[in-house]
Design a protein around this motif. Structure first.
Motif, PDB file in Angstrom:
ATOM      1  N   THR A  78      56.401 -65.941  40.943  1.00 37.12           N
ATOM      2  CA  THR A  78      55.517 -66.997  39.922  1.00 37.12           C
ATOM      3  C   THR A  78      54.125 -66.527  40.040  1.00 37.12           C
ATOM      4  O   THR A  78      53.534 -67.024  39.106  1.00 37.12           O
ATOM      5  N   GLY A  79      53.418 -66.075  41.169  1.00 36.13           N
ATOM      6  CA  GLY A  79      52.069 -66.135  41.158  1.00 36.13           C
ATOM      7  C   GLY A  79      51.673 -65.039  40.415  1.00 36.13           C
ATOM      8  O   GLY A  79      50.739 -64.938  39.859  1.00 36.13           O
ATOM      9  N   LEU A  80      52.605 -63.937  40.565  1.00 37.66           N
ATOM     10  CA  LEU A  80      52.042 -62.755  39.423  1.00 37.66           C
ATOM     11  C   LEU A  80      52.284 -62.955  38.091  1.00 37.66           C
ATOM     12  O   LEU A  80      51.561 -62.600  37.223  1.00 37.66           O
ATOM     13  N   ALA A  81      53.203 -63.735  37.830  1.00 39.10           N
ATOM     14  CA  ALA A  81      53.466 -64.259  36.273  1.00 39.10           C
ATOM     15  C   ALA A  81      52.145 -65.195  35.752  1.00 39.10           C
ATOM     16  O   ALA A  81      51.783 -65.057  34.696  1.00 39.10           O
ATOM     17  N   GLN A  82      51.621 -66.033  36.794  1.00 38.05           N
ATOM     18  CA  GLN A  82      50.607 -66.724  36.544  1.00 38.05           C
ATOM     19  C   GLN A  82      49.236 -66.041  36.297  1.00 38.05           C
ATOM     20  O   GLN A  82      48.502 -66.355  35.331  1.00 38.05           O
ATOM     21  N   LEU A  83      49.093 -64.837  36.811  1.00 34.02           N
ATOM     22  CA  LEU A  83      48.218 -64.060  36.837  1.00 34.02           C
ATOM     23  C   LEU A  83      48.034 -63.362  35.482  1.00 34.02           C
ATOM     24  O   LEU A  83      47.043 -63.241  34.713  1.00 34.02           O
ATOM     25  N   LYS A 110      55.570 -44.148  36.406  1.00 35.07           N
ATOM     26  CA  LYS A 110      55.131 -45.149  37.185  1.00 35.07           C
ATOM     27  C   LYS A 110      54.089 -46.035  36.573  1.00 35.07           C
ATOM     28  O   LYS A 110      52.948 -46.497  37.157  1.00 35.07           O
ATOM     29  N   VAL A 111      54.401 -46.598  35.332  1.00 35.42           N
ATOM     30  CA  VAL A 111      53.584 -47.597  34.690  1.00 35.42           C
ATOM     31  C   VAL A 111      53.233 -49.042  35.260  1.00 35.42           C
ATOM     32  O   VAL A 111      52.281 -49.415  35.361  1.00 35.42           O
ATOM     33  N   TRP A 112      54.433 -49.063  36.442  1.00 31.66           N
ATOM     34  CA  TRP A 112      54.296 -50.260  36.941  1.00 31.66           C
ATOM     35  C   TRP A 112      53.503 -50.212  38.352  1.00 31.66           C
ATOM     36  O   TRP A 112      53.604 -51.163  39.190  1.00 31.66           O
ATOM     37  N   VAL A 130      47.691 -56.542  37.376  1.00 35.28           N
ATOM     38  CA  VAL A 130      48.442 -57.096  36.330  1.00 35.28           C
ATOM     39  C   VAL A 130      47.272 -58.150  35.702  1.00 35.28           C
ATOM     40  O   VAL A 130      47.853 -58.284  34.360  1.00 35.28           O
ATOM     41  N   ARG A 131      46.359 -58.486  35.962  1.00 33.66           N
ATOM     42  CA  ARG A 131      45.497 -59.339  35.329  1.00 33.66           C
ATOM     43  C   ARG A 131      44.984 -58.441  34.218  1.00 33.66           C
ATOM     44  O   ARG A 131      44.838 -58.821  32.891  1.00 33.66           O
ATOM     45  N   THR A 132      44.683 -57.016  34.555  1.00 30.13           N
ATOM     46  CA  THR A 132      44.286 -56.327  32.999  1.00 30.13           C
ATOM     47  C   THR A 132      45.293 -56.191  32.187  1.00 30.13           C
ATOM     48  O   THR A 132      44.857 -56.045  31.100  1.00 30.13           O
ATOM     49  N   ALA A 133      46.488 -56.037  32.700  1.00 26.56           N
ATOM     50  CA  ALA A 133      47.616 -55.944  31.540  1.00 26.56           C
ATOM     51  C   ALA A 133      47.747 -56.912  30.718  1.00 26.56           C
ATOM     52  O   ALA A 133      47.938 -56.837  29.627  1.00 26.56           O
ATOM     53  N   GLY A 134      47.534 -58.261  31.493  1.00 23.88           N
ATOM     54  CA  GLY A 134      47.465 -59.396  30.550  1.00 23.88           C
ATOM     55  C   GLY A 134      46.437 -59.737  29.566  1.00 23.88           C
ATOM     56  O   GLY A 134      46.625 -59.985  28.594  1.00 23.88           O
ATOM     57  N   ALA A 135      45.281 -59.304  30.051  1.00 24.02           N
ATOM     58  CA  ALA A 135      43.878 -59.150  29.165  1.00 24.02           C
ATOM     59  C   ALA A 135      44.130 -58.239  28.011  1.00 24.02           C
ATOM     60  O   ALA A 135      43.812 -58.445  27.009  1.00 24.02           O
TER      61      ALA A 135
END
Length: 730
Positions: A78-83, A110-112, A130-135
């Motif tokens: 959940t925390g990673l999804a929130q970010l 190894k994209v993840w 992960v924040r960068t991916a969301g942005a």
């Protein structure tokens, strides 16, 4: 704010499409009759658009955020999804998740990135990318909408997944432009939000995985069912390092349901049957002869004797050194000395080690729980004899682990069994007894603390000698250095380290005499921070009382150069009301430590009546730098106290005739609900760094309580567990 450079590989699909991959995986699963958990299956069933590797948006605007780290109850999913969702600017109510598989990560370069989960690193180790991916996904979605309207992206705004062009009053949704966004070149750089502006991250949102647990749809690794599946129950030599000499397969091969009786490797035999119980019953009846070797002569007493030798032996393994503590101690007017010990502990997760394998000469697949998905994939390939490209690992949700599934021994064993039964799905499960005996145990250690005091009660020198087992010498020999096992000094390192000591002593020596018995050690939740905190924090408390000083006042003087350590200690002390008088018969204790990048402290209230301990209340303070989900932090800290206090009260694995004696929960106890204290959590995030949450506070639970026990009884407990100590009046 942070700026991060993106490459195309960070966000764009390669020649292996997500839909194509899932379609093939789903087809293979259908052949086996295996049901994919609903949230994972949704991506394969409906029309979807991958914006980048982390974000998939459906036409109905529902969003799948891909999670590469293991979820084992700690809430990182959940925390990673929130970010990701925070930077994506989406509607949280429409967010779901999808678990990443290591074979897919490998196929996509190894994209993840790192998929391992341990050391409280799930969030702090991946938060930036992960924040960068969301942005980046948000930027691509906005640009896709802007191109469709023929306007500039900077003229558009986003609120909860709705893109609006204010001048023309046009709007669209993420779902409508997701397919077009996938064709957009990812931005070279993105601007990450200041955590002070967060609206999704930083909030006490409900966990994404709670519903699946409550409605029973969640499939754990040991719950898997497949048509034609067989169940394998192994048994290895109970003395670690011993060998399998012989077994009489004919004695059980005709028992009901038994299909195979197999030699797995030099240490292990297994019975394979059509049900767990039939396999177990046959295994219990199987005549087996072990070659236990010289280790069968080892006992807890012989191990303890060797550790005592280490308390005064010469050693070159130094973890922290300032000045010359030995010289000062040799000339000291007053010396305070105390010896401590900490026993073996078992991970004892509710879900025993298990993995389901289907092996053919062309392909090997695993379904099972693991903390190190990529290492599990490598283990599958190595044991199967197939190239890694022909192997697949489907990570399952984990019913507890606490560091046990950082190892892949059970994965290898499962593959070796299934390899002897080609083209048949085989679920290997350990019995509870096998799980307990064949664990990777929190190491046994002893510690000698010696301090030189001047006439004013100031500490002139401190020598801390740890004698005991090295986890890394067994688990990862490559990290051993000229100073031995660096992880042996967790919480005791010089300033600047993520596990730095919180005190300044003019002369300090912390060293390690390494002795490695045959019992296999492992990274037990909190690792070496647990015993190191007990040794240091209880001894500092001893020094305070020996000099007639209040334990908090005494610590303040030693912590003047450690403001973050001191801040959490002060917060815990204030929360417990340290400067006020407790209720009659109630006594208090303190402890602090830095571990896994976070500063933590605890203050405990206890009473001892007729030798019976009651822990009334614990106030915990933590500074993890940033708080992603305060509700999860509270849950993690309370849960960590259950783990740490259980070890303090009951946790002890003893060795007799070379083998672990505690084989089930009747002999390896954990604390019960009525023993659990009230827990108050204070978070004091100071920003500027990212610390862990799941493990650090385990370490302060025991010393805070033990210091309170001394205040209540005048008895200093230096050897755990408390079940072996008489707290009654002398």
């Amino acid at each position: 704010m942070n700026t991060k450079t993106l490459s195309r590989g960070d966000v764009a699909p390669t020649s292996v499409s997500r839909r194509g991959f899932l379609a093939s995986a789903a087809a293979a699963s259908f052949v086996l009759g295996f049901t994919i958990p609903p949230r994972m299956n949704a991506a394969a069933q409906g029309a979807t658009a991958e914006v980048n590797a982390w974000v998939v948006i459906h036409p109905d605007d529902s969003i799948q955020i891909r999670i590469a780290r293991a979820e084992m109850g700690q809430g990182s999913l959940t925390g990673l999804a929130q970010l990701v969702a925070e930077e994506l600017e989406c509607d949280w109510s429409k967010v779901g998740f999808d678990l990443v598989s290591p074979h897919e990560n490998l196929k996509r370069g190894k994209v993840w990135r790192d998929m391992s989960t341990g050391g409280s690193r799930a969030i702090r180790g991946s938060q930036e990318y992960v924040r960068t991916a969301g942005a980046a996904a948000r930027s691509m979605l906005v640009q896709a909408a802007a191109q469709g309207w023929g306007v500039k992206p900077e003229e558009c705004t986003v609120v909860k997944g709705i893109i609006t062009h204010g001048a023309s009053k046009r709007s669209t949704t993420y779902g409508a432009v997701a397919a077009a966004a996938n064709k957009i070149t990812p931005p070279a750089q993105v601007q990450l939000k200041d955590p002070k502006t967060w609206t999704i991250a930083g909030q006490p949102l409900k966990r994404l995985d709670t519903r699946d647990k409550l409605n029973g749809s969640l499939v754990y690794g040991m719950d898997i069912r497949m048509p034609g599946m067989l169940v394998a129950i192994p048994k290895a030599c109970p003395v670690h390092g011993g060998k399998l000499k012989s077994f009489d397969a004919a004695a059980v091969s005709k028992m009901r349901g038994v299909k195979h009786v197999l030699r797995v490797d030099d240490e292990t035999v297994a019975v394979v049957a059509d049900t767990f119980w039939r396999a177990k019953t046959a295994l219990d009846a199987l005549p087996v002869v072990w070659d236990e070797g010289d280790s069968a002569k080892v006992s807890s007493e012989t191990i303890a004797a060797k550790l005592r030798e280490g308390l005064s032996a010469e050693t070159n393994f130094v973890g922290n050194k300032t000045g010359d503590a030995k010289v000062v101690l040799a000339k000291a007017i007053r010396i305070i000395e105390a010896d401590y010990s900490f026993p073996y502990q078992n991970h004892a997760p509710m879900e025993v080690m298990s993995a389901t394998i289907r092996w053919t000469p062309e392909r090997c697949e695993m379904w099972g729980p693991t903390q190190v998905a990529e290492a599990a994939l490598e283990a599958v390939a190595a044991a199967s004899g197939l190239p890694i490209e022909s192997c697949m690992v489907h990570p399952m949700r984990i019913g507890g682990s606490f560091g046990r599934r950082l190892f892949t021994d059970y994965v290898r064993m499962a593959v070796l069994i299934a390899k002897q039964i080609p083209d048949v799905p085989v679920k290997m499960m350990w019995t509870r007894e096998e799980d307990m005996v064949q664990g990777r145990f929190h190491p046994v250690t002893q510690c000698r603390m010696r301090a030189a005091l001047d006439p004013a009660g100031n500490v002139e020198a401190l020598h801390m000698r740890i004698s005991g087992q090295s986890i890394m010498a067994y688990m990862r020999p490559s990290v051993m250095t000229a100073n031995g096992d660096p992880f042996a000094f967790q919480g005791l390192m010089p300033g600047g380290a993520e596990m730095a000591i919180g005190y300044t002593f003019p002369n300090l020596l912390i060293d390690h005499a390494m002795y490695n018995p045959h019992v296999r050690p492992g990274a037990w939740r909190g690792v070496n921070l647990n015993q190191n905190a007990v040794y240091l924090e209880c001894f500092v408390d001893e020094l305070a009382h020996a000099t007639g000083q209040d334990p908090l006042v005494f610590r303040r003087k030693l912590m003047a150069n450690h403001p973050k350590h001191l801040a959490v200690l002060e917060a815990a002390a204030t929360g417990i009301g340290w400067d006020s008088k407790p209720a009659a018969g109630v006594y208090r204790g303190l402890a602090q430590v830095m571990g896994f990048g976070s500063y933590v402290a605890a203050a405990a209230e206890v009473s001892v009546t007729k030798g019976r301990l009651r822990i009334h209340r614990i106030v915990a303070a933590t500074d993890p730098g940033h708080v992603v989900n305060p509700q999860q932090i509270e849950a993690q800290i309370a849960g960590s106290f259950v783990y740490g206090l259980s070890a303090m009260l009951y946790g002890e694995c003893t060795v007799k005739d070379g083998r672990i004696e505690q084989e089930n929960f009747d002999s390896y106890n954990v604390m019960r609900l009525d023993e659990m204290p009230e827990v108050k959590v204070i978070t004091v995030p100071s920003g500027g760094f990212w610390g862990g949450v799941g493990e650090p506070t385990i370490a302060v639970a025991a010393p805070a309580v033990l210091n309170a026990v001394f205040a209540a009884t005048g008895k200093r407990v230096r050897n755990l567990p408390l079940k072996n100590i008489d707290l009654g009046t002398s």
